[in-house]
Design a protein around this motif. Sequence first.
Motif, PDB file in Angstrom:
ATOM      1  N   GLU A 153       4.287   2.713   5.397  1.00 20.53           N
ATOM      2  CA  GLU A 153       4.704   3.623   6.466  1.00 20.53           C
ATOM      3  C   GLU A 153       3.551   4.602   6.702  1.00 20.53           C
ATOM      4  OE1 GLU A 153       5.481   5.573   9.171  1.00 20.53           O
ATOM      5  OE2 GLU A 153       7.438   4.636   8.820  1.00 20.53           O
ATOM      6  N   PRO A 154       2.814   4.474   7.842  1.00 21.97           N
ATOM      7  CA  PRO A 154       1.618   5.306   8.034  1.00 21.97           C
ATOM      8  C   PRO A 154       1.899   6.777   8.300  1.00 21.97           C
ATOM      9  CG  PRO A 154       2.013   3.924   9.947  1.00 21.97           C
ATOM     10  CD  PRO A 154       3.000   3.501   8.920  1.00 21.97           C
ATOM     11  N   TRP A 155       3.100   7.120   8.760  1.00 26.55           N
ATOM     12  CA  TRP A 155       3.447   8.518   9.039  1.00 26.55           C
ATOM     13  C   TRP A 155       4.775   8.827   8.355  1.00 26.55           C
ATOM     14  CZ3 TRP A 155       1.251  12.206  12.694  1.00 26.55           C
ATOM     15  CH2 TRP A 155       0.002  11.810  13.191  1.00 26.55           C
ATOM     16  N   LEU A 156       4.723   9.096   7.061  1.00 23.34           N
ATOM     17  CA  LEU A 156       5.936   9.376   6.305  1.00 23.34           C
ATOM     18  C   LEU A 156       6.586  10.648   6.842  1.00 23.34           C
ATOM     19  CD1 LEU A 156       7.671   8.488   3.898  1.00 23.34           C
ATOM     20  CD2 LEU A 156       6.310   9.998   2.462  1.00 23.34           C
ATOM     21  N   GLY A 157       7.825  10.547   7.253  1.00 22.85           N
ATOM     22  CA  GLY A 157       8.527  11.684   7.836  1.00 22.85           C
ATOM     23  C   GLY A 157       8.281  11.852   9.324  1.00 22.85           C
ATOM     24  N   GLY A 158       7.263  11.167   9.860  1.00 19.50           N
ATOM     25  CA  GLY A 158       6.998  11.204  11.295  1.00 19.50           C
ATOM     26  C   GLY A 158       6.272  12.436  11.792  1.00 19.50           C
ATOM     27  N   LYS A 159       5.947  13.374  10.902  1.00 19.61           N
ATOM     28  CA  LYS A 159       5.336  14.637  11.334  1.00 19.61           C
ATOM     29  C   LYS A 159       3.826  14.675  11.107  1.00 19.61           C
ATOM     30  CE  LYS A 159       9.343  16.556  12.380  1.00 19.61           C
ATOM     31  NZ  LYS A 159       9.695  16.949  13.761  1.00 19.61           N
ATOM     32  N   LYS A 160       3.365  14.148   9.975  1.00 17.21           N
ATOM     33  CA  LYS A 160       1.954  14.231   9.618  1.00 17.21           C
ATOM     34  C   LYS A 160       1.456  12.853   9.206  1.00 17.21           C
ATOM     35  CE  LYS A 160       2.217  19.040   8.019  1.00 17.21           C
ATOM     36  NZ  LYS A 160       1.987  19.974   6.891  1.00 17.21           N
ATOM     37  N   PRO A 161       0.130  12.619   9.320  1.00 12.94           N
ATOM     38  CA  PRO A 161      -0.442  11.323   8.933  1.00 12.94           C
ATOM     39  C   PRO A 161      -0.527  11.166   7.414  1.00 12.94           C
ATOM     40  CG  PRO A 161      -2.188  12.790   9.667  1.00 12.94           C
ATOM     41  CD  PRO A 161      -0.890  13.509   9.912  1.00 12.94           C
ATOM     42  N   LEU A 162       0.645  11.045   6.791  1.00  9.65           N
ATOM     43  CA  LEU A 162       0.760  10.824   5.356  1.00  9.65           C
ATOM     44  C   LEU A 162       1.322   9.423   5.149  1.00  9.65           C
ATOM     45  CD1 LEU A 162       0.627  11.996   2.437  1.00  9.65           C
ATOM     46  CD2 LEU A 162       3.000  12.722   2.756  1.00  9.65           C
ATOM     47  N   ALA A 163       0.488   8.519   4.680  1.00 11.88           N
ATOM     48  CA  ALA A 163       0.885   7.117   4.548  1.00 11.88           C
ATOM     49  C   ALA A 163       1.518   6.864   3.189  1.00 11.88           C
ATOM     50  CB  ALA A 163      -0.322   6.212   4.750  1.00 11.88           C
ATOM     51  N   PHE A 164       2.661   6.188   3.203  1.00 13.73           N
ATOM     52  CA  PHE A 164       3.342   5.774   1.978  1.00 13.73           C
ATOM     53  C   PHE A 164       3.272   4.259   1.879  1.00 13.73           C
ATOM     54  CE2 PHE A 164       7.235   3.923   0.215  1.00 13.73           C
ATOM     55  CZ  PHE A 164       7.171   4.391  -1.093  1.00 13.73           C
ATOM     56  N   SER A 165       2.951   3.758   0.697  1.00 14.65           N
ATOM     57  CA  SER A 165       2.885   2.308   0.495  1.00 14.65           C
ATOM     58  C   SER A 165       3.588   1.931  -0.798  1.00 14.65           C
ATOM     59  CB  SER A 165       1.429   1.833   0.465  1.00 14.65           C
ATOM     60  OG  SER A 165       0.723   2.454  -0.594  1.00 14.65           O
ATOM     61  N   ALA A 166       4.140   0.738  -0.817  1.00 13.34           N
ATOM     62  CA  ALA A 166       4.802   0.213  -2.006  1.00 13.34           C
ATOM     63  C   ALA A 166       4.612  -1.296  -2.038  1.00 13.34           C
ATOM     64  CB  ALA A 166       6.287   0.558  -2.007  1.00 13.34           C
ATOM     65  N   SER A 167       4.492  -1.833  -3.231  1.00 16.41           N
ATOM     66  CA  SER A 167       4.345  -3.282  -3.358  1.00 16.41           C
ATOM     67  C   SER A 167       4.937  -3.740  -4.681  1.00 16.41           C
ATOM     68  CB  SER A 167       2.874  -3.697  -3.268  1.00 16.41           C
ATOM     69  OG  SER A 167       2.147  -3.204  -4.376  1.00 16.41           O
ATOM     70  N   ILE A 168       5.371  -4.986  -4.686  1.00 17.67           N
ATOM     71  CA  ILE A 168       5.892  -5.607  -5.899  1.00 17.67           C
ATOM     72  C   ILE A 168       5.485  -7.073  -5.881  1.00 17.67           C
ATOM     73  CG2 ILE A 168       8.126  -6.131  -4.815  1.00 17.67           C
ATOM     74  CD1 ILE A 168       9.403  -5.678  -7.592  1.00 17.67           C
ATOM     75  N   SER A 169       5.142  -7.597  -7.038  1.00 17.54           N
ATOM     76  CA  SER A 169       4.730  -8.999  -7.106  1.00 17.54           C
ATOM     77  C   SER A 169       5.089  -9.581  -8.468  1.00 17.54           C
ATOM     78  CB  SER A 169       3.226  -9.138  -6.861  1.00 17.54           C
ATOM     79  OG  SER A 169       2.486  -8.521  -7.898  1.00 17.54           O
ATOM     80  N   HIS A 170       5.195 -10.881  -8.491  1.00 14.11           N
ATOM     81  CA  HIS A 170       5.477 -11.602  -9.746  1.00 14.11           C
ATOM     82  C   HIS A 170       4.737 -12.937  -9.700  1.00 14.11           C
ATOM     83  CE1 HIS A 170       7.521 -12.915 -13.367  1.00 14.11           C
ATOM     84  NE2 HIS A 170       7.787 -14.063 -12.761  1.00 14.11           N
ATOM     85  N   SER A 171       4.097 -13.272 -10.804  1.00 14.30           N
ATOM     86  CA  SER A 171       3.392 -14.551 -10.876  1.00 14.30           C
ATOM     87  C   SER A 171       3.638 -15.190 -12.230  1.00 14.30           C
ATOM     88  CB  SER A 171       1.886 -14.362 -10.644  1.00 14.30           C
ATOM     89  OG  SER A 171       1.333 -13.490 -11.613  1.00 14.30           O
ATOM     90  N   LYS A 172       3.615 -16.514 -12.215  1.00 14.39           N
ATOM     91  CA  LYS A 172       3.853 -17.290 -13.441  1.00 14.39           C
ATOM     92  C   LYS A 172       2.862 -18.446 -13.464  1.00 14.39           C
ATOM     93  CE  LYS A 172       8.044 -18.296 -14.804  1.00 14.39           C
ATOM     94  NZ  LYS A 172       8.140 -17.922 -16.237  1.00 14.39           N
ATOM     95  N   GLN A 173       2.217 -18.619 -14.607  1.00  9.64           N
ATOM     96  CA  GLN A 173       1.289 -19.733 -14.768  1.00  9.64           C
ATOM     97  C   GLN A 173       1.626 -20.488 -16.034  1.00  9.64           C
ATOM     98  OE1 GLN A 173      -2.604 -19.515 -13.634  1.00  9.64           O
ATOM     99  NE2 GLN A 173      -3.409 -20.995 -15.086  1.00  9.64           N
ATOM    100  N   PHE A 174       1.561 -21.822 -15.946  1.00 12.32           N
ATOM    101  CA  PHE A 174       1.773 -22.686 -17.105  1.00 12.32           C
ATOM    102  C   PHE A 174       0.431 -23.288 -17.532  1.00 12.32           C
ATOM    103  CE2 PHE A 174       5.680 -22.965 -14.524  1.00 12.32           C
ATOM    104  CZ  PHE A 174       6.563 -22.382 -15.415  1.00 12.32           C
ATOM    105  N   LEU A 175       0.347 -23.657 -18.806  1.00  9.16           N
ATOM    106  CA  LEU A 175      -0.880 -24.251 -19.307  1.00  9.16           C
ATOM    107  C   LEU A 175      -1.116 -25.586 -18.613  1.00  9.16           C
ATOM    108  CD1 LEU A 175      -3.110 -23.620 -21.358  1.00  9.16           C
ATOM    109  CD2 LEU A 175      -1.943 -25.124 -22.953  1.00  9.16           C
ATOM    110  N   TYR A 176      -2.321 -25.748 -18.086  1.00  5.55           N
ATOM    111  CA  TYR A 176      -2.643 -26.920 -17.263  1.00  5.55           C
ATOM    112  C   TYR A 176      -3.857 -27.630 -17.838  1.00  5.55           C
ATOM    113  CZ  TYR A 176      -3.433 -29.619 -12.981  1.00  5.55           C
ATOM    114  OH  TYR A 176      -3.598 -30.630 -12.060  1.00  5.55           O
ATOM    115  N   ASN A 177      -3.722 -28.935 -18.012  1.00  4.18           N
ATOM    116  CA  ASN A 177      -4.832 -29.749 -18.503  1.00  4.18           C
ATOM    117  C   ASN A 177      -5.586 -30.298 -17.290  1.00  4.18           C
ATOM    118  OD1 ASN A 177      -6.472 -31.924 -19.494  1.00  4.18           O
ATOM    119  ND2 ASN A 177      -5.210 -31.951 -21.353  1.00  4.18           N
ATOM    120  N   TRP A 178      -6.818 -29.806 -17.086  1.00  3.94           N
ATOM    121  CA  TRP A 178      -7.590 -30.176 -15.901  1.00  3.94           C
ATOM    122  C   TRP A 178      -8.134 -31.602 -15.958  1.00  3.94           C
ATOM    123  CZ3 TRP A 178      -7.762 -27.101 -11.665  1.00  3.94           C
ATOM    124  CH2 TRP A 178      -7.310 -25.788 -11.828  1.00  3.94           C
ATOM    125  N   TYR A 179      -8.012 -32.252 -17.125  1.00  2.00           N
ATOM    126  CA  TYR A 179      -8.501 -33.630 -17.249  1.00  2.00           C
ATOM    127  C   TYR A 179      -7.374 -34.640 -17.029  1.00  2.00           C
ATOM    128  CZ  TYR A 179     -12.547 -31.275 -19.239  1.00  2.00           C
ATOM    129  OH  TYR A 179     -13.625 -30.458 -19.415  1.00  2.00           O
TER     130      TYR A 179
END
Length: 599
Positions: free
Chosen positions: A227-253
């Motif tokens: 949100e680039p204008w938090l509250g709509g009055k001043k140029p105060l940007a608010f950001s939030a993010s969430i992520s999840h990743s999973k990797q398994f052991l992989y044999n490249w051969y």
Amino acid sequence: MRFVGNTVYTEDQLKRVLSIEKGDTYNGKLLQERILNKKNPDANDITNLYQNNGYLFSNVNAVETRTHNDTIDFDIRIIEGPLAYINSVNVIGNDKTNDHVIYRELRTRPGDKWSKENVIRTIRELGQLGFFDPEALQPDIKPNQADGTVDIEYKVVEKGASQVELQGGYGGGSFIGTLGLSFNNFSVRNMFNKKAYKPLPMGDGQRMALRAQFSKYYQTYSLSFTEPWLGGKKPLAFSASISHSKQFLYNWYTYDVDKSQSFNITSISFGLAKRLSVPDDYFVLSQAVSYQYFDLNNYNTGLFTFGDGQANNLSYTISLSRNSKGFNPIFPTYGSEFTVSGKFTPPYSLFEKTNYKTLGDEEKYKRRTVANTTTPNGSYVPAGTYLDASGNPVEGNDYRLAAVDQGKIDQKRFKMLEYYKLKFKGDWYTSLTKIGDQPLVLRSLAEFGFLGAYNSARGIVPFERFYLGGDGLANFTMDGREIVQLRGYENYALTPVNQNGEQIGGTIYNKFTLELRYPITLKQSASIYALAFAEAGTSYASFKDYNPFNLKRSTGLGLRVFMPMFGLLGIDFAYGFDEAPGRTQPSGWQTHFIIGQQF
């Protein structure tokens, strides 16, 4: 030279702007640029001195009054005119973007004193939003000299603000798919308003992005919101993010996947960015708090020094940036962007009683047996014998274990990650000349990064390191690493390696780029430009090995295509002049495909 007609500014003030002294060699082009620079609307010239301070109706001309021998005399004749004030401001052409999103970016308001600088800045701010075609932004200035007022009408042409990323490919025995949706002019408040779906609720300037990538050995999902204008009055940007990743052991051969061996990362972050007014309002102060949880389950791959256990990364990031790049974010022709940032974790070792110098010593020694016993293979062992970790006798008086489980020690050391990271980036854009109607632009870039430890005994974490070389794209990063582009070399090829030839990431790097850019077309449907570049950079595993002048060099040609629906696409053909770590031959020719990279 003599100034005629000036009352607002003294002759000394005007001379400082003109910067041409009696006795200088005559240069007609330079004289004209110091009076009115038509190539640079932000130039420090005499006309802008008046135009930026209310004198819309001013006029400045240099008139040759006398020529004798090798000397020319000039009058700088100035008609100042009355002060002008803004009467009305209107914006036309926005069908999707709500009025308040545009009007909050305007630097010109009714009742304000006229300022050419504020008009140019308004065009830049509207172009930087990414919702309008920057090449089509046109201010219609309507002066009324009779009453000393001016009306301003900004004409905008909207373009697609959302992007779709859809990729699929086969490599390493696995299909790799990516789906990304980026909504750059979103409206959260209309999410439950059925009438607002055309096809999505848009128009409030918010940004939301969803991305998923998957193959048979890894998955990653992320969601971010700004949100680039938090509250709509001043140029105060608010950001939030969430992520999840999973990797398994992989044999490249054999292309086999072992799902009993896995590595999971869950991340969440919140940030605030405030536009400052001092030293000027191009500065932005950003702060963010983030947390990452790393969970390794029998994941012994050499990526880390331990394969079982958890690590926690709680960090605070602060950065100061100044962005004055031109109005077109895809193809800036002037301006610069500087960023200095620091990322810090709490200094846990200051509050703990653990002695990291001797951490693990308790695992290096075993007590004598207090009674007769047997080894795992059934051999008799008398009381008082020193045993190793496997329960076998240690010969002689050296009762240290032959093999220490360093992974267990490091898992304790890095359970709570402790580090600090400092970075600098400077990006300049300069219009050199015009070829036809289009500018030839020079981009100059310098970068530096350093990862350090508060406690040398605890050591530098194996996470958050710099991986240098290649196209700069990161399909998935499992350890918080930062991917640094350096074309002409294979991906990560300029990254330090350990004794076994495994990449361990750099703790310090620097990089320099010079890039000539020429636009083929900058139309709304597609922006295309060609480029030629020279790059050089280096990275090291520790500061004591660092040599900023021992650079790996490359040069090449490229092409960029930006389409609003799909973002940036590009290709680079680059030649690396030097050998990568562990190699004996120069890198040679490399081809890099760019998808979604920064402009």
